[in-house]
Design an enzyme around this catalytic site. Structure first.
Site, mmCIF file in Angstrom:
data_model
loop_
_atom_site.group_PDB
_atom_site.id
_atom_site.type_symbol
_atom_site.label_atom_id
_atom_site.label_comp_id
_atom_site.label_asym_id
_atom_site.label_seq_id
_atom_site.Cartn_x
_atom_site.Cartn_y
_atom_site.Cartn_z
ATOM 1 N N GLN A 101 0.810 -1.208 0.000
ATOM 2 C CA GLN A 101 0.000 0.000 0.000
ATOM 3 C C GLN A 101 0.850 1.267 0.000
ATOM 4 O O GLN A 101 0.316 2.375 0.063
ATOM 5 C CB GLN A 101 -0.938 0.000 1.213
ATOM 6 C CG GLN A 101 -1.936 -1.141 1.196
ATOM 7 C CD GLN A 101 -2.733 -1.247 2.480
ATOM 8 O OE1 GLN A 101 -2.605 -0.434 3.397
ATOM 9 N NE2 GLN A 101 -3.571 -2.268 2.564
ATOM 10 N N HIS A 167 -0.881 0.157 5.515
ATOM 11 C CA HIS A 167 -1.265 1.285 6.365
ATOM 12 C C HIS A 167 -0.200 2.381 6.458
ATOM 13 O O HIS A 167 0.244 2.756 7.547
ATOM 14 C CB HIS A 167 -1.613 0.783 7.769
ATOM 15 C CG HIS A 167 -2.695 -0.252 7.782
ATOM 16 N ND1 HIS A 167 -3.116 -0.893 8.919
ATOM 17 C CD2 HIS A 167 -3.457 -0.778 6.775
ATOM 18 C CE1 HIS A 167 -4.072 -1.753 8.626
ATOM 19 N NE2 HIS A 167 -4.289 -1.697 7.321
ATOM 20 N N GLU A 261 -14.270 4.592 10.366
ATOM 21 C CA GLU A 261 -14.668 5.685 11.249
ATOM 22 C C GLU A 261 -14.569 7.052 10.586
ATOM 23 O O GLU A 261 -13.671 7.301 9.775
ATOM 24 C CB GLU A 261 -13.779 5.699 12.501
ATOM 25 C CG GLU A 261 -13.915 4.491 13.382
ATOM 26 C CD GLU A 261 -13.062 4.576 14.634
ATOM 27 O OE1 GLU A 261 -13.091 3.614 15.431
ATOM 28 O OE2 GLU A 261 -12.368 5.603 14.836
ATOM 29 N N TYR A 271 -7.920 8.244 19.878
ATOM 30 C CA TYR A 271 -9.083 7.725 19.152
ATOM 31 C C TYR A 271 -9.234 6.206 19.253
ATOM 32 O O TYR A 271 -10.049 5.623 18.565
ATOM 33 C CB TYR A 271 -9.047 8.225 17.712
ATOM 34 C CG TYR A 271 -9.364 9.707 17.680
ATOM 35 C CD1 TYR A 271 -10.658 10.162 17.470
ATOM 36 C CD2 TYR A 271 -8.376 10.654 17.952
ATOM 37 C CE1 TYR A 271 -10.963 11.511 17.502
ATOM 38 C CE2 TYR A 271 -8.673 12.012 18.000
ATOM 39 C CZ TYR A 271 -9.968 12.433 17.772
ATOM 40 O OH TYR A 271 -10.271 13.772 17.824
ATOM 41 N N TYR A 282 -10.218 -9.675 10.011
ATOM 42 C CA TYR A 282 -10.707 -10.064 8.694
ATOM 43 C C TYR A 282 -11.214 -11.506 8.672
ATOM 44 O O TYR A 282 -12.069 -11.865 7.861
ATOM 45 C CB TYR A 282 -9.606 -9.875 7.649
ATOM 46 C CG TYR A 282 -9.298 -8.430 7.379
ATOM 47 C CD1 TYR A 282 -10.261 -7.573 6.844
ATOM 48 C CD2 TYR A 282 -8.044 -7.904 7.661
ATOM 49 C CE1 TYR A 282 -9.988 -6.242 6.592
ATOM 50 C CE2 TYR A 282 -7.763 -6.565 7.411
ATOM 51 C CZ TYR A 282 -8.730 -5.744 6.883
ATOM 52 O OH TYR A 282 -8.459 -4.427 6.645
#
Length: 387
Positions: A101, A167, A261, A271, A282
């Site tokens: 990613q 991520h 979110e 958070y 998953y």
């Protein structure tokens, strides 16, 4: 201190009385939003092909002359001239560790009070200690013809490089007080990074435009903390929007399976990831028994099933009367956009638009007033109102 047992997260407190008191607190649950049940907002628009040849168009930035800059995650920056379909490669990029990613991610153009323009970019960088890479923020000036990056400056580089490909984040926004905000995902290390202020990852950061750390950042007085951190406990924030009218910073992030979110970001708040979450692994197994917790900020909204949110855009153009004043939020997983209506710090409504359009990765409003979409595997499209 976090106690991690059987991949489930609990939180220990000193004193049985405090623990008992916390267990009796009422649960403030955030209702899940199912995209299938969102009301639709009909739009009389057509998605017109603008340019092909970009596989994963992570970001689109509009220039004042009508040109567009487009990042390709694999590590290329393209210039698309106004009224053309040919992509021109922009030179001068740093070394980019394009893997998983990671790659060339967001870009955002900022003009200061002296009309000096800087282009800010986030990307995965292998610089620093350790194998692998982490997210970096840099800025550079554009040449007069917009085909070359000049005077590059690396403003921040996340430490603790990782060979994991997940991520990286990452979005960039500016406020009206001269600060730049950007995000770094947890880098696939939820057990280490998001709740540890001494480690990069799972954070949103705030810097002066030149990379200096503001003296009023929330953790500057903690010697063991990353002083650039603005908020923490995030999983993978890939969309941010700064509400200049109300001085609010909004961000959305990918949950695991469920629990994407939308958060109102405030200085120093935790958070919650991965101590609290509305999602599961998953595989379907649980990793935490908590959805809320004292001292951890609950989301404004959460999507279950996950929609894989990617970008946010405030529509100010007169070309789309039904959308003007709304914030577009794009979904990659279910190929649609949401039109969000905010009132100060409250999300008032969500409406579904353009269902089935494709895997929307990026959004931009051009100097011409048109909305441009970057779609994975499809390139760049323009939303043309049909009379």
């Amino acid at each position: 201190m976090l106690n991690i047992k059987s991949k489930k997260y609990t939180h220990s407190f000193k004193g049985a009385v405090l623990t008992a008191a916390l267990l009796t607190l009422p649960t403030m649950s955030v209702n899940a939003v199912d995209f299938k049940k969102l009301p639709s907002l009909p739009l009389n628009v057509k998605a017109v092909d603008v340019a092909e040849g970009v596989s994963i168009p992570w970001a689109i930035e509009a220039l004042s002359n009508g040109d567009l800059l487009i990042t390709e995650r694999s590590g290329q920056l393209f210039l698309l001239r106004k009224n053309t379909s040919t992509l021109i490669q922009v030179k001068g990029l740093p070394d980019i560790d394009a893997n998983g990613q990671g790659g060339l991610l967001d870009l955002a153009l900022h003009t200061d009070n002296k009309n000096s323009q800087w282009l800010y970019l986030t990307y995965s960088s292998a610089e620093g200690k350790g194998s692998g890479s982490n997210t970096a923020l840099m800025r550079a000036k554009l040449s007069d013809d917009h085909t070359q990056l000049l005077e590059p400056q690396v403003l921040y580089k996340g430490e603790h490089n990782s060979t994991k490909g997940q991520h990286y984040g990452s979005r960039i926004v500016f406020d009206k007080q001269g600060y730049v905000y950007f995000s770094i995902g947890d880098r696939g290390s939820r057990d280490l990074n998001p709740q540890d202020l001494s480690r990069d990852g799972g954070k949103i950061y705030r810097l002066h435009l030149d990379g200096r750390i503001p003296t009023d950042n929330p953790f500057v007085k903690q010697t063991d903390a990353k002083h650039a951190v603005w908020s923490y406990g995030h999983r993978n924030p890939q969309g941010m929007w700064f509400d200049a009218e109300n001085n609010r910073l909004w961000a959305h992030e990918h949950g695991p399976r469920g629990g994407d979110e939308l958060n109102l970001i405030k200085s120093g708040l935790n958070y919650g990831w991965p101590v609290v979450s509305y999602g599961v692994n998953y595989s379907g197994t649980s990793f935490t028994d908590l959805q809320t917790k004292d001292g951890m900020q609950s989301p404004t909204s959460q999507w279950t099933p996950s929609i894989a949110p990617s970008d946010m855009l405030l529509v100010t153009s007169d070309k789309y009367p039904k959308l003007k004043g709304k914030v577009l939020l794009s979904s990659m997983k279910f190929s649609f956009l949401s039109a969000l209506t905010f009132e100060n710090d409250t999300l008032k409504s969500q409406e579904k638009i353009l269902e089935g359009i494709g895997r929307v990765r990026s959004l931009a409003q051009g100097n011409d007033g048109y909305i441009y979409l970057g779609l994975d595997g499809q390139g760049i499209k323009r939303l043309k109102p049909e009379l």
